[in-house]
Write a protein that holds these residues in place. Sequence first.
Motif, PDB file in Angstrom:
ATOM      1  N   GLY A   1       0.819  -1.206   0.000  1.00 18.93           N
ATOM      2  CA  GLY A   1       0.000   0.000   0.000  1.00 18.93           C
ATOM      3  C   GLY A   1       0.848   1.250   0.000  1.00 18.93           C
ATOM      4  N   PHE A   2       2.028   1.156  -0.607  1.00 14.31           N
ATOM      5  CA  PHE A   2       2.974   2.272  -0.654  1.00 14.31           C
ATOM      6  C   PHE A   2       2.377   3.414  -1.470  1.00 14.31           C
ATOM      7  N   ARG A   3       2.470   4.650  -0.966  1.00 17.23           N
ATOM      8  CA  ARG A   3       1.847   5.806  -1.615  1.00 17.23           C
ATOM      9  C   ARG A   3       2.892   6.847  -2.015  1.00 17.23           C
ATOM     10  N   GLU A   4       2.415   7.864  -2.723  1.00 13.80           N
ATOM     11  CA  GLU A   4       3.311   8.960  -3.118  1.00 13.80           C
ATOM     12  C   GLU A   4       3.974   9.590  -1.899  1.00 13.80           C
ATOM     13  N   GLU A   5       3.192   9.746  -0.830  1.00 18.97           N
ATOM     14  CA  GLU A   5       3.721  10.367   0.381  1.00 18.97           C
ATOM     15  C   GLU A   5       4.852   9.541   0.973  1.00 18.97           C
ATOM     16  N   ASP A   6       4.710   8.205   0.909  1.00 15.15           N
ATOM     17  CA  ASP A   6       5.760   7.320   1.421  1.00 15.15           C
ATOM     18  C   ASP A   6       7.021   7.446   0.576  1.00 15.15           C
ATOM     19  N   PHE A   7       6.829   7.534  -0.734  1.00 13.03           N
ATOM     20  CA  PHE A   7       7.973   7.695  -1.636  1.00 13.03           C
ATOM     21  C   PHE A   7       8.702   9.000  -1.333  1.00 13.03           C
ATOM     22  N   ALA A   8       7.926  10.035  -1.091  1.00 16.11           N
ATOM     23  CA  ALA A   8       8.522  11.342  -0.806  1.00 16.11           C
ATOM     24  C   ALA A   8       9.354  11.309   0.471  1.00 16.11           C
ATOM     25  N   MET A   9       8.925  10.518   1.462  1.00 22.89           N
ATOM     26  CA  MET A   9       9.657  10.443   2.724  1.00 22.89           C
ATOM     27  C   MET A   9      11.071   9.911   2.531  1.00 22.89           C
ATOM     28  N   SER A  10      11.251   9.034   1.539  1.00 22.83           N
ATOM     29  CA  SER A  10      12.588   8.500   1.296  1.00 22.83           C
ATOM     30  C   SER A  10      13.325   9.272   0.206  1.00 22.83           C
TER      31      SER A  10
END
Length: 334
Positions: free
Chosen positions: A188-197
């Motif tokens: 359930g990885f989201r854009e926000e999660d990608f941005a965090m890394s």
Amino acid sequence: MPKAFNTKTATRGLELARETLQIEADAILALKDRLAGDVGAEFARAMEVLLACTGRVVVSGIGKSGHIARKIAATLASTGTPAMFVHAAEALHGDLGMITRHDAMIAISYSGEANEFISIIPFLKRMGAPLIAITGNDKSRLAQLADIHLHAKVDKEACPLNLAPTASTTAALALGDALAVALLDARGFREEDFAMSHPGGALGRRLLTHVRDVMRTGDAIPAVRPEVPLTTALLEITRKGLAMTAVVDENFRVLGVFTDGDLRRLIEGAHEFGALKMSDVMHRNPRTVGPDQLAVEAVEKMEEFRINQLLVTDADGRLVGALHIHDLTRAKVI
């Protein structure tokens, strides 16, 4: 001695380039078809093991496969699956200490016979860390000893000598990307999660930067009361350098805004400036944005209404900041 470069050489080079791309594309498409069969079942098992992994996914290779392994590890790590690269040769000389029983290993070797991996397997077995092998030979020792084997055989390398790893490394890389994307979706990885890394990248700035991070505050906010003369407001606009000023009541609630554009329209109308107060000329119900909104939302609002400034207000309509499009440009949100 290298051959002289001429039209014939260029023609031959372009021919080989097209052939290389076709061979590598065919290798990936063949792998796609293979996922519909037995490889697909192994792929699903690999997903299950990696999703259940409570440590890190250790991706390893040697030679060209090592470069592919390093990239796959980076892709996994940036898409929600903690991962790291360990060089197969270095693992035999101390780097095995980086691997724990909570980890899982992906070993990439096209031949499946790299002695470095064969030497590592007993250590992994004793530890209980699962091993996923990506090879081009399902009869190889690595394929046979792994807990899960992903068969990535190619018909031939793109190299005219059929020696340099080309199609085989492309297939392994594509398979690693496919695994990373499948895991990304399953988590359930989201854009926000990608941005965090990726906080330093453009996406990170767009998804992690809030209005409060870039807005002007305190004495930098242009603000006047409605009863002040227009001339006083113009001085405030000049001092604060935002090409506008907010008009607020005694509790700092926003009543209106006056911009350079409003001033130009007044000049065109040949008004008597000395008699005008802000309540006479301010634009009521101005566009505002909240401090906790994403800065990119402020950009969207500016673009929608074709404005360069926004007032920042809290839930009670009190002025807490001011934002100019240049602030967003400096923050690299735009």
